[in-house]
Write a protein that holds these residues in place. Sequence first.
Motif, mmCIF file in Angstrom:
data_model
loop_
_atom_site.group_PDB
_atom_site.id
_atom_site.type_symbol
_atom_site.label_atom_id
_atom_site.label_comp_id
_atom_site.label_asym_id
_atom_site.label_seq_id
_atom_site.Cartn_x
_atom_site.Cartn_y
_atom_site.Cartn_z
ATOM 1 N N UNK A 109 0.865 -1.198 -0.016
ATOM 2 C CA UNK A 109 -0.036 0.035 0.222
ATOM 3 C C UNK A 109 0.979 1.257 -0.029
ATOM 4 N N UNK A 110 2.028 1.336 0.713
ATOM 5 C CA UNK A 110 2.726 2.353 0.880
ATOM 6 C C UNK A 110 3.388 2.540 -0.381
ATOM 7 N N UNK A 111 3.948 1.613 -1.013
ATOM 8 C CA UNK A 111 4.790 1.626 -2.640
ATOM 9 C C UNK A 111 3.624 2.047 -3.676
ATOM 10 N N UNK A 112 2.581 1.642 -3.416
ATOM 11 C CA UNK A 112 1.459 2.264 -4.344
ATOM 12 C C UNK A 112 1.379 3.576 -4.311
ATOM 13 N N UNK A 113 1.258 4.147 -2.999
ATOM 14 C CA UNK A 113 0.702 5.499 -2.844
ATOM 15 C C UNK A 113 2.155 6.448 -3.451
ATOM 16 N N UNK A 114 3.241 5.933 -2.831
ATOM 17 C CA UNK A 114 4.486 6.590 -3.274
ATOM 18 C C UNK A 114 4.646 6.938 -4.999
ATOM 19 N N UNK A 115 3.969 5.653 -5.824
ATOM 20 C CA UNK A 115 4.069 5.933 -6.931
ATOM 21 C C UNK A 115 3.125 7.294 -7.578
ATOM 22 N N UNK A 116 2.189 7.642 -6.732
ATOM 23 C CA UNK A 116 1.426 8.798 -6.972
ATOM 24 C C UNK A 116 1.692 9.855 -6.214
ATOM 25 N N UNK A 117 2.947 9.960 -5.615
ATOM 26 C CA UNK A 117 3.617 11.065 -4.856
ATOM 27 C C UNK A 117 2.833 11.440 -3.640
ATOM 28 N N UNK A 118 2.345 10.135 -2.930
ATOM 29 C CA UNK A 118 1.492 10.427 -1.720
ATOM 30 C C UNK A 118 2.081 9.832 -0.550
ATOM 31 N N UNK A 119 2.250 10.525 0.692
ATOM 32 C CA UNK A 119 2.668 9.747 1.756
ATOM 33 C C UNK A 119 1.633 9.642 2.751
ATOM 34 N N UNK A 120 0.553 10.011 2.456
ATOM 35 C CA UNK A 120 -0.743 9.972 3.245
ATOM 36 C C UNK A 120 -1.615 8.642 2.636
ATOM 37 N N UNK A 121 -2.027 7.762 3.396
ATOM 38 C CA UNK A 121 -2.701 6.520 2.999
ATOM 39 C C UNK A 121 -4.189 6.847 3.012
ATOM 40 N N UNK A 122 -5.086 6.023 2.456
ATOM 41 C CA UNK A 122 -6.395 5.688 2.725
ATOM 42 C C UNK A 122 -6.640 4.380 3.022
ATOM 43 N N UNK A 123 -7.937 4.397 3.627
ATOM 44 C CA UNK A 123 -8.257 2.940 3.675
ATOM 45 C C UNK A 123 -8.645 2.008 2.583
ATOM 46 N N UNK A 124 -9.046 2.996 1.444
ATOM 47 C CA UNK A 124 -9.097 2.002 0.166
ATOM 48 C C UNK A 124 -7.638 1.702 -0.389
ATOM 49 N N UNK A 125 -6.485 2.483 0.112
ATOM 50 C CA UNK A 125 -5.400 1.923 -0.240
ATOM 51 C C UNK A 125 -4.964 0.446 0.247
ATOM 52 N N UNK A 126 -5.441 0.379 1.544
ATOM 53 C CA UNK A 126 -5.145 -0.747 2.269
ATOM 54 C C UNK A 126 -6.069 -2.001 1.579
ATOM 55 N N UNK A 127 -7.050 -1.572 1.518
ATOM 56 C CA UNK A 127 -8.283 -2.655 1.009
ATOM 57 C C UNK A 127 -7.758 -3.107 -0.592
ATOM 58 N N UNK A 128 -7.117 -2.314 -1.451
ATOM 59 C CA UNK A 128 -6.658 -2.642 -2.630
ATOM 60 C C UNK A 128 -5.469 -3.424 -2.424
ATOM 61 N N UNK A 129 -4.540 -3.273 -1.383
ATOM 62 C CA UNK A 129 -3.438 -4.061 -1.327
ATOM 63 C C UNK A 129 -3.712 -5.279 -0.705
ATOM 64 N N UNK A 130 -4.672 -5.300 0.025
ATOM 65 C CA UNK A 130 -5.205 -6.762 0.327
ATOM 66 C C UNK A 130 -5.714 -7.464 -0.680
ATOM 67 N N UNK A 131 -6.219 -7.205 -1.807
ATOM 68 C CA UNK A 131 -6.671 -7.691 -2.962
ATOM 69 C C UNK A 131 -5.504 -8.284 -3.847
ATOM 70 N N UNK A 132 -4.569 -7.223 -3.929
ATOM 71 C CA UNK A 132 -3.482 -7.751 -4.754
ATOM 72 C C UNK A 132 -2.661 -8.656 -3.964
ATOM 73 N N UNK A 133 -2.569 -8.618 -2.526
ATOM 74 C CA UNK A 133 -1.907 -9.934 -1.965
ATOM 75 C C UNK A 133 -2.317 -11.171 -2.051
ATOM 76 N N UNK A 134 -3.937 -11.103 -2.011
ATOM 77 C CA UNK A 134 -4.729 -12.469 -2.377
ATOM 78 C C UNK A 134 -4.132 -13.104 -3.683
ATOM 79 N N UNK A 135 -4.344 -12.005 -4.749
ATOM 80 C CA UNK A 135 -3.813 -12.407 -6.057
ATOM 81 C C UNK A 135 -2.672 -13.058 -6.421
ATOM 82 N N UNK A 136 -1.601 -12.319 -5.588
ATOM 83 C CA UNK A 136 -0.276 -13.016 -5.761
ATOM 84 C C UNK A 136 -0.038 -14.184 -5.038
ATOM 85 N N UNK A 137 -0.910 -14.270 -3.933
ATOM 86 C CA UNK A 137 -0.880 -15.395 -3.097
ATOM 87 C C UNK A 137 -1.491 -16.791 -3.927
ATOM 88 N N UNK A 138 -2.622 -16.458 -4.438
ATOM 89 C CA UNK A 138 -3.112 -17.780 -5.598
ATOM 90 C C UNK A 138 -2.187 -17.865 -6.458
#
Length: 476
Positions: free
Chosen positions: A409-438
């Motif tokens: 989530x942090x790395x994705x936010x940094x690609x958008x030049x953001x150091x403040x995250x949102x709850x949606x950033x974390x939820x998206x990162x959870x989905x991405x983790x599950x896809x990679x785990x699969x």
Amino acid sequence: MTGPALDVIELMLTARVYNEDTDRDPGDLPPSYRRAFWRTAATADSDADAENSTPEDASGAGDRRAPGSIQRPLTVTDTRISEATGIAHPWDTVSELLFTQREEFTGELSFSDVEMAEQWYLKRTDADRLMTNPTLAGYFESDVENVDYEAARSMNRPIHADRVWIDSLLEQVFDEEDEEMLDLVEVRAPQEMEMTLDDLVLTTDQEAEIQKIVKAIEHREYLAEIGLREIGKLLLVGPPGTGKTSVARALAHGLELPFVEVKLSMITSQYLGETAKNVDKAFEVAKRLAPCIFFMDEFDFVAKTRSSDEHAAIKRAVNTLLKSIDEVSLIRDDVLLIGATNHPDQLDAAAWRRFDEIVNFPKPDSPMRADILRVITRKMDIENFDPVELADKTEGLTGSDLRLVLREAVLNALTEERTTLTQNDLLTAVEGFEERDNLKNMDMINGDADALIAGSGAPNGGHDHDHVHDHSSNGD
């Protein structure tokens, strides 16, 4: 009050008091001072002052004296002050004080008027500062309120936890023929541990077991008196990423003990030669560094080897290991032995009976996952952060997995030049983790290999970012 001049005068006063009061030992010196005044064996042997040193000037470890030590008199020079305080030009900071002087040839600093120096220091120091320096706490105990020598001594890091002490002992234990041991044993000073117990989320049972060990270490003499010696051998069991290694390292940090780590699978390395001899050497290192924590990772390797057709030399090494475990003792040797395994089902009775305590590390439930998320996000700025929602959506993830989710989530936010995250950033990162785990768990043999080819429709373009276990926040 703080400042370079105060730092320099404090070190000079400490050296003077330490030199005159032979009841003081290295445990009364702040760790940064000990590092600056540490002498190697070669220096000590050639130094004319070495013959005047006392047993207290060494480690206090009796026959386990290292090839280096802290010896009287402590000579205060520009170089040693710089090493202890970080001040580049010490003499420049105190040269205008009427009670200081410097020998130009040697660079040694001293007092021309000790009483004036003490009065100057007392006007600028305070109790909090003195409590970080047991030598001066004892000397000025009656002059400054709320200063207690015994308390200052107890809070001071013990010398056996210093990197210079550890390195000196390792130099004594290892010779040129033992370089291969570096593949088998890793030794860390407690201050080198990034993880603390406050950074971990533990179950009630885990906290209780840790507390028992802490009390056993505090009351070793009492346990020896009553004959209770079979204590201090823990086996941590649970899936990868649940915090086994992190707890062991955090204990070393909290108890200020050197951490000796052995990966047992390394004893099969072709570079290790005489494996049984190296196992013996590993235990010797632990005993020489005592008090310490001796951590054996991948303990299920023992059972695998005993039940397989491994080379006879490897089996001898494992038998040597089991015998060494029997012979090491927290009460007698000051060695806290901790084993860890991801596969407790593979251990046989001979392995289980070596440990007096078994600590379970299950995957965290939803409330634990929420607590872990709160801990690992403490330094993050997250809008609308809801750890409970995230915990509900991360069923089956370990503390190490959650750390990886946050990293993504942090790395994705940094690609958008953001150091403040949102709850949606974390939820998206959870989905991405599950896809990679699969992707990682795909059955390649049953025709799923095509899914890993770019353009085949696999998530993330078919790139498999295999998740590696992180050594932080309940990770292994």
